[in-house]
Design an enzyme around this catalytic site. Sequence first.
Site, PDB file in Angstrom:
ATOM      1  N   ASP A  29       0.832  -1.205   0.000  1.00 21.57           N
ATOM      2  CA  ASP A  29       0.000   0.000   0.000  1.00 21.57           C
ATOM      3  C   ASP A  29       0.868   1.257   0.000  1.00 21.57           C
ATOM      4  OD1 ASP A  29      -2.258   1.515   0.043  1.00 21.57           O
ATOM      5  OD2 ASP A  29      -2.855   1.034   2.087  1.00 21.57           O
ATOM      6  N   HIS A  46       2.679   3.350  -9.009  1.00 21.68           N
ATOM      7  CA  HIS A  46       2.519   1.904  -9.212  1.00 21.68           C
ATOM      8  C   HIS A  46       3.735   1.319  -9.947  1.00 21.68           C
ATOM      9  CE1 HIS A  46      -1.409   1.999  -7.531  1.00 21.68           C
ATOM     10  NE2 HIS A  46      -1.989   2.619  -8.531  1.00 21.68           N
ATOM     11  N   LEU A 140      11.451 -20.259  -3.365  1.00 25.31           N
ATOM     12  CA  LEU A 140      10.237 -19.578  -2.891  1.00 25.31           C
ATOM     13  C   LEU A 140       9.129 -19.616  -3.953  1.00 25.31           C
ATOM     14  CD1 LEU A 140      10.149 -16.040  -1.381  1.00 25.31           C
ATOM     15  CD2 LEU A 140       9.270 -16.318  -3.676  1.00 25.31           C
TER      16      LEU A 140
HETATM   17  C1  FPP Z   1      -2.059   0.262  -3.162  1.00 22.30           C
HETATM   18  O1  FPP Z   1      -1.540   1.566  -3.234  1.00 22.30           O
HETATM   19  C2  FPP Z   1      -1.520  -0.523  -4.236  1.00 22.30           C
HETATM   20  C3  FPP Z   1      -2.259  -1.170  -5.162  1.00 22.30           C
HETATM   21  C4  FPP Z   1      -3.734  -1.178  -5.180  1.00 22.30           C
HETATM   22  C5  FPP Z   1      -1.636  -1.909  -6.252  1.00 22.30           C
HETATM   23  C6  FPP Z   1      -0.368  -2.637  -5.916  1.00 22.30           C
HETATM   24  C7  FPP Z   1       0.370  -2.767  -7.161  1.00 22.30           C
HETATM   25  C8  FPP Z   1       1.705  -2.705  -7.317  1.00 22.30           C
HETATM   26  C9  FPP Z   1       2.667  -2.646  -6.209  1.00 22.30           C
HETATM   27  C10 FPP Z   1       2.292  -2.670  -8.673  1.00 22.30           C
HETATM   28  C11 FPP Z   1       1.983  -3.831  -9.526  1.00 22.30           C
HETATM   29  C12 FPP Z   1       2.479  -5.086  -8.958  1.00 22.30           C
HETATM   30  C13 FPP Z   1       3.146  -6.021  -9.646  1.00 22.30           C
HETATM   31  C14 FPP Z   1       3.480  -7.288  -9.001  1.00 22.30           C
HETATM   32  C15 FPP Z   1       3.573  -5.815 -11.006  1.00 22.30           C
HETATM   33  P1  FPP Z   1      -2.558   2.772  -3.418  1.00 22.30           P
HETATM   34  O2  FPP Z   1      -2.679   3.037  -4.858  1.00 22.30           O
HETATM   35  O3  FPP Z   1      -3.842   2.449  -2.740  1.00 22.30           O
HETATM   36  O4  FPP Z   1      -1.796   3.893  -2.682  1.00 22.30           O
HETATM   37  P2  FPP Z   1      -2.462   5.094  -1.854  1.00 22.30           P
HETATM   38  O5  FPP Z   1      -3.231   4.475  -0.724  1.00 22.30           O
HETATM   39  O6  FPP Z   1      -1.279   5.866  -1.374  1.00 22.30           O
HETATM   40  O7  FPP Z   1      -3.314   5.857  -2.810  1.00 22.30           O
END
Ligand code: FPP
Length: 249
Positions: A29, A46, A140
Site C-alpha cells: 500500500d 505503481h 520460494l
Molecule cells: C495500493 O496503493 C496498491 C495497489 C492497489 C496496487 C499494488 C500494485 C503494485 C505494487 C504494482 C503492480 C504489482 C506487480 C506485481 C507488477 P494505493 O494506490 O492504494 O496507494 P495510496 O493508498 O497511497 O493511494
Amino acid sequence: MSSREQLKAELLAQLDRQNVPAHIGIIMDGNGRWAKSRGKTRIHGHQEGARRVKTVVRFANDLGVKHISLYAFSVENWARPSFEVSALMRLIRAYIIRERNDLHAEGVKFRLLGRMEELAPEIIRQANISTELMKDNPGLSLNLCINYGGRAEIVDAVKKIIRAGYPPDEISEELISRHLYWPELPDVDLMVRTSGEMRTSNFHLWRGAYAELYFTPVLWPDFDDVELLKAIAAYQNRERRFGKISEQL
Ligand code: FPP
C-alpha cells in the site's frame, strides 16, 4: 559502511534462520501517496511499486522464505478509475513477462491467486507459462494475488464443495482448506501492510487466521530488504500461542 548497510548487517546478525516465516503476505500500500508527495502521477507510483517487487522477492528467497503472497489487485480495486485499472493490469502483465527468466534462474515458483475467470485471457496465458516453466523449482513460491479477495476465495471454495456433492456432516476446516485457490499453500505466518494503514482489507482471510500482523508507515515503493528484515525481526519477537498459554509451548 553506510548507516543503512550497518543496520542491515545488525538485523542479519540477529536473524534466527531456523525461524524465518514460511509464508509472508504483503499488502503493498501507499504507491499513490508516494507519487503524490513527489508531484508525480499515481501510475508512476505503481510503476515504482512494481520495481520494488523484485528486491523483496529475491531477498525473501535468499532468506529461505517458502511463500510470498503479494496483494497486487483486489476484487474491490475494479472500482478505481478505469485508466488506473488498465494501467495496473498492463503493469502486472508486463511484470509477469519481463521477470519470468530472472525468477526462473533464481529457482522461484510462480502462482496467480484470485478469480481467474474475470481476468484478461492474456494475463492468464502469461501466468500459466510462468507457472508451468517454474513448477519444479526448489525456491520460494511467488503467489501474485490478482482479482483476489479473501471472502471471494471462501465463496469459491464453498461452491466447489457443493458442486462436488459433499454432505453437510463432511464439511470441515480441512475440507474448506482443500478447496481454496492452490490448496497446497500453507497458512500465512506474517502479514505485512505498508503505508501506515492498519487493516487487512480482505487479504488471506482463511490462511491468515493466525498470521502475525506487522504494520509499517513506510510506503510500498520505499519498502526494501532492510524493511523486510525489520518485519521478520518483529515476527521473531512474537510469541505464537495458537490459543494455548505460554507454559504449554
Ligand atoms: C495500493 O496503493 C496498491 C495497489 C492497489 C496496487 C499494488 C500494485 C503494485 C505494487 C504494482 C503492480 C504489482 C506487480 C506485481 C507488477 P494505493 O494506490 O492504494 O496507494 P495510496 O493508498 O497511497 O493511494
